[in-house]
Design an enzyme around this catalytic site. Structure first.
Site, PDB file in Angstrom:
ATOM      1  N   GLU A 185      -1.450  -8.684   5.085  1.00  0.00           N
ATOM      2  CA  GLU A 185      -1.302  -8.760   6.369  1.00  0.00           C
ATOM      3  C   GLU A 185      -2.606  -8.926   7.132  1.00  0.00           C
ATOM      4  OE1 GLU A 185      -0.821  -6.149   4.603  1.00  0.00           O
ATOM      5  OE2 GLU A 185      -1.093  -4.244   5.998  1.00  0.00           O
TER       6      GLU A 185
ATOM      7  N   CYS B 233       0.874  -1.273   0.109  1.00  0.00           N
ATOM      8  CA  CYS B 233       0.045   0.221   0.179  1.00  0.00           C
ATOM      9  C   CYS B 233       0.847   1.208   0.070  1.00  0.00           C
ATOM     10  CB  CYS B 233      -1.018  -0.159   1.128  1.00  0.00           C
ATOM     11  SG  CYS B 233      -2.334   1.134   0.992  1.00  0.00           S
TER      12      CYS B 233
ATOM     13  N   HIS C  37      -3.662  -5.719   0.890  1.00  0.00           N
ATOM     14  CA  HIS C  37      -3.236  -5.775   2.352  1.00  0.00           C
ATOM     15  C   HIS C  37      -3.260  -7.324   2.640  1.00  0.00           C
ATOM     16  CE1 HIS C  37      -2.463  -1.706   3.931  1.00  0.00           C
ATOM     17  NE2 HIS C  37      -3.840  -1.389   3.131  1.00  0.00           N
TER      18      HIS C  37
END
Lengths: 229, 739
Positions: A205, A86, A203
């Site tokens: 994560e 990002c 993302h």
């Protein structure tokens, strides 16, 4: 695996990616403050998501010029893998480690939602664990994720197999409807020439446990661990 | 004295400062002299409705605020409830209505910034944001602009801070045309042995200013927010503050870093009335005096007067009192985060707020006169007369039930809010377990398997018709939304938005709402631990005045002990059974059916039986904990069929409704908004156990349908394909905002 997460002022996914790295590798990464010029020797450098310097100039532009980035660029050039997520992807393009630029989303709005991605290659440091899934679900959360590069750069990326992920529908079609932010060729992430540096808007994560909505991001971290240990 | 402080204090000037004659007399008694211009400004903001709660204080004291779970009740920056294991939740909701109407983007953004500062001032890391928004009619010329500005303001601030916005509510109603409501809530997590307060105990301690520099923005914001609007409301733009989420993020991290040590005696954010109000609160609660030197205040602009500096509402600023000798260690932290750090004064034993500027004393005021002994009013009020109940037989039936459902699900007040919450980062921090669109947002308590559920609720159309019942309903619905995800309600925060309290009918609404809220909070074990009152939501145009519907927004927080035992609204598997729990009365008064299908709101709103609410909430939580159910949704606006349709859409599976044994007319059965009800789905084999548990608790329950196929099916009507319903449900808001 010794990982370093660079923390810029107003990075805000630094903890999230540290949690993911720790979960997968069992070892907490070093959190490295942007203001220092020293970067511990690392097996992996992560530029996390967030709003470095508020993104008040172009997203990532100021962070790309912060003191620690000289060391990041140096280590990257000597072959240390760098993952930019990002805002981290924006920092990578702004610092010249990856080509192109992330423009404002075509719809001009911030978008936070789950998207589907095609896994374009499953033979890289970041994707070897994706052999069984050609389409994954991970969230995006950005205002400036509209990947743009000139025609030559785009053809070069395509020809050299450097597109990492594309926005697609749940069946894997990289259609224009699935292109959430207007990126050229639905590009959601790209590699450098050696597939050692990865910049991506989504993302991974945030998708590391079923209770968070899925585990589509987990193989990315597992892939890294498989190679780097 | 400087020129500004030599300005002659005339009756006109006093009136311009929102201070009435009686208050002026009181002021003269306190000082024993005419105030200086700077002092007049200080009294003006501190005695404003916004800061002093002068019309509401008397009544607010009647709300229940205590309970074994309460660590900190009202009166601090935010309330705190115990979560066990050394953890506590810190939360509060606050309005930013007036500024958001004048300048929607900055007004909403600074509302979010302000509430987050209230949370981290206490030492908590913010973990979830919510909001409750009320806009005017979609056909009003300003509505689209206000929606766009407010949503992006909330999004940009929360997104940059990296705090997920996990839910909220949005209504459209023409009675908010000239006074929109923007209520922002924040929840933070804290360790119970590491809580910071604003009481500046001890004398001779340094007073420290940190954060952004002071500029000329937001001067008299608190006074502006304490008056009604007129045609010229837009000229008040300079009173709106400007937000800088980047600086706030740095301030958050710097404060938490400093708080990890042991150097802070007291800390207070600079919100409404800026430096003035933070100094007064800290000195008052600490029982000390404050001597401040304005020349030390970091300034963004040149030649600022004492008056301007004291009244500025520049954002992202904090005031701290440190242990002497710890200044340099603290300074290092703030310098690392590139924030201003200045020693601006000292605490003393005078009990006065003494301000020096350019070597001269420009204000010298007893602290108590600005705090607890500020004016308090028991304004006259008339009790509201709720309309009589209306029999559902007398309310027009629709040509088809599923046709009416489609119209309702596509209407502004029931359609999907996806367009809004997709602009908010609702997953950052990696702990969001329950995303927007369900009954309550859920975040995991970081690195545990426990969760916090958060919801905001109020149904203004009920409160307008019957403030007492409507207020009870707001609390009951909030509690129900928590129960629906498996959370035990712990406590609430409130944001009481009303019109002009100087009108007895408005004050009557307020009094009735306090009574209803109090009873509901008491019965449902949800003490009020923090809150905010926003009055004067009134606009006068051509001599005609218009007040907003009474809107007591309730923000509630619940605890989930085990995140493996939670529930959401999505139906799960083919052939699962759908059950209705709770009594049916077919109550259509003040319903969304009336609003959308009939076209006018009439009659009494559904009454609230708090005993029943308590029982049904407890039952649902037990069923979730025992894993007997796999989807739960509370029934609220739109009634049974709307709730079932939302469950079907969320799960992507249809429902075949079975024959339902009822004496009610069909439209009252499907769209009645009777309270204390839930829909559940379960495996068929659990049906008996659930029915027995309900019976044991004394609650009616019955099977109403089966999860099947990809359409909603009601006997005697053509099936409604889920895809058609989804299109209708998702279309309105993006379509409206695109034009």
């Amino acid at each position: 695996m010794k990982a370093s997460v660079i923390v810029f002022p107003a990075s805000n996914c630094d903890r999230d990616v540290a949690v993911a790295l720790k979960e997968v590798s069992g070892r907490a990464p070093a959190m490295v403050w942007h203001g220092g010029v020293d970067l511990p020797s690392s097996d992996l450098i992560v530029l996390p998501g967030g709003f470095s310097y508020g993104d008040y100039l172009r997203s990532g532009a100021l962070a790309a010029r912060s003191p620690v980035m000289r060391a990041v660029i140096e280590q990257a050039k000597s072959g240390v893998p760098v993952l930019g997520i990002c805002n981290g992807f924006q920092v990578l393009t702004e610092s010249g480690l990856l080509p192109g630029v992330l423009l404002r989303n075509a719809g001009l709005k911030f978008i936070c939602k789950d998207v589907h991605l095609t896994i374009e290659r499953d033979d890289t440091l970041y994707s070897s664990d994706y052999k069984d899934n050609k389409v994954i679900k991970v969230p995006v959360a950005h205002h400036d994720g509209n990947y743009f590069a000139d025609d030559n750069t785009i053809s070069q990326l395509e020809d050299e197999g450097r597109v990492a992920f594309r926005y697609c529908d749940r069946y894997g079609n990289a259609s224009s409807e699935a292109n959430i932010n207007g990126s050229r060729n639905n590009i959601a992430g790209i590699y450098d020439e050696k597939a050692c540096i990865l910049g991506m808007m989504p993302h991974p994560e945030r998708m590391i446990a079923p209770e968070l909505g899925g585990i589509g991001g987990l193989p990315l971290f597992r892939s890294i661990l498989d190679t780097l240990h | 004295m400087t020129n500004m402080t030599k300005i002659k204090i005339t009756p006109e000037l006093v009136a311009e400062h929102g201070i009435n004659e009686q208050e002026h007399e009181h002021l003269l008694d306190i000082l024993g002299r005419e105030p200086s211009y700077t002092e007049l400004g200080i009294f003006s903001v501190m005695w404003s409705e916004h800061c002093s709660y002068k019309s509401s204080r008397f009544w607010l004291k009647q709300l229940p605020t205590e309970g074994p779970q309460v660590v900190q009740g009202p009166g601090e920056n935010a309330g705190i409830v115990d979560l066990g294991d050394g953890d506590a939740a810190v939360f509060k909701m606050e309005s930013h209505n007036h500024p958001s109407y004048i300048e929607p983007y900055q007004g909403a953004a600074t509302g979010v910034g302000g509430i987050m500062r209230d949370i981290f001032t206490m030492g908590a890391r913010p973990v979830a944001n919510m909001n409750a928004l009320r806009f005017g009619s979609p056909t009003h010329k300003k509505t689209r602009h206000l929606v766009a500005g407010v949503v992006s303001g909330i999004g940009d601030y929360g997104n940059c801070m990296g705090v997920p916005t996990i839910g909220g509510e949005t209504d459209f109603d023409s009675r908010y045309n000239n006074n929109i409501l923007v209520n922002a809530m924040c929840v933070g997590l804290i360790k119970t042995d590491k809580i910071f307060y604003c009481a500046a105990h001890g004398t001779g301690n340094p007073v420290i200013y940190v954060g952004s520099k002071t500029g000329r923005d937001g001067i008299h914001g608190a006074t502006m927010a304490s008056a009604e609007f007129a045609e010229d409301s837009e000229e008040k733009r300079p009173t709106v503050q400007v937000g800088d989420p980047f600086t706030e993020k740095l301030l958050l991290e710097a404060c938490l870093e400093l708080m990890a040590g042991d150097t802070i005696i007291a800390i207070q954010d600079m919100g409404a009335a800026g430096l003035t109000s933070s100094s007064v609160e800290m000195a008052d609660k600490g029982g000390v005096g404050f001597a401040l030197d304005l020349d030390q205040v970091p300034q963004r602009e040149t030649n600022m007067t004492a008056y301007e500096m004291l009244l500025s509402e520049s954002q992202e600023r904090m005031l701290m009192v440190l242990k002497p000798g710890s200044e340099e260690a603290a300074r290092k932290i703030f310098e690392k985060w590139e924030l201003d750090f200045a020693i601006v004064g000292e605490t003393n034993d005078t009990n006065h707020l003494t301000i020096t500027h350019q070597g001269e004393v420009v204000a010298d005021i007893p602290v108590a006169s600005l705090a607890d002994s500020a004016p308090e009013y028991q304004r006259p009020f008339v009790e509201p007369t709720p309309p009589p109940a209306i029999n559902s037989q007398n309310i027009k039936a629709p040509p088809s039930i599923l046709g009416a459902l489609t119209l309702m699900m596509a209407s502004p007040n029931l359609c999907s809010r996806r367009w809004i919450w997709e602009q908010y980062d609702h997953m950052v921090m990696g702990d969001t377990v329950g995303r927007p669109g369900g009954d309550a947002g859920v975040v995991r308590i970081h690195s545990t398997n426990k969760g916090l559920a958060v919801t905001t609720d109020v149904t203004p159309r009920y409160v307008t018709a019957d403030p007492y019942e409507g207020a009870k309903q707001a609390v009951a619905e909030a509690a129900r939304n928590l129960s629906a995800v498996g959370a035990r309600p712990l406590a609430v925060t409130d944001c009481l938005n009303f019109g002009n309290p100087e009108r007895p009918e408005i004050m009557g609404q307020f009094v009735a709402v306090i009574k209803g809220m109090g009873e509901a909070c008491e019965m449902l074990n949800c003490p009020v631990v923090s809150g905010n009152v926003s009055l004067y939501n009134e606009t006068i145009i051509d001599g005609e005045y218009e007040n907003i519907p009474p809107t007591p927004a309730i923000g509630a927080v619940g605890l989930i002990e085990d995140l493996d035992l939670i529930c959401d609204i999505a139906v799960k598997d083919e052939n699962d059974v759908m059950i209705l729990i709770g009594p049916e009365q077919g109550w259509l008064g003040q319903s969304l059916y009336q609003e959308v299908i009939v076209g006018c709101l009439e009659g009494a709103p559904p009454p609230i039986d708090l005993e029943l609410e308590k029982k049904v909430g407890a039952l649902v939580r037990t069923l979730i904990r025992k894993k007997l159910v796999n989807a739960v949704h509370d029934i609220s606006g739109g009634g049974l069929l709307v709730a079932a349709a939302e469950m079907a859409l969320a799960g992507g599976k249809g429902i075949e409704f079975g024959p339902i044994d009822t004496k009610l007319p069909a439209h009252a059965l499907w769209f009645g908004e009777d309270q204390a009800r839930f829909i559940l789905t379960c495996k068929e084999e659990n049906l008996g156990k659930i029915a027995m548990a309900a019976q044991f608790t004394g609650l009616p329950s019955g099977m109403i349908g089966t999860v099947k196929g990809d359409a909603l099916v009601i006997e005697g009507e053509p099936a409604l394909p889920l895809n058609d319903l989804r299109k209708a449900h998702e279309a309105w808001l993006p379509g409206y905002m695109r034009v």
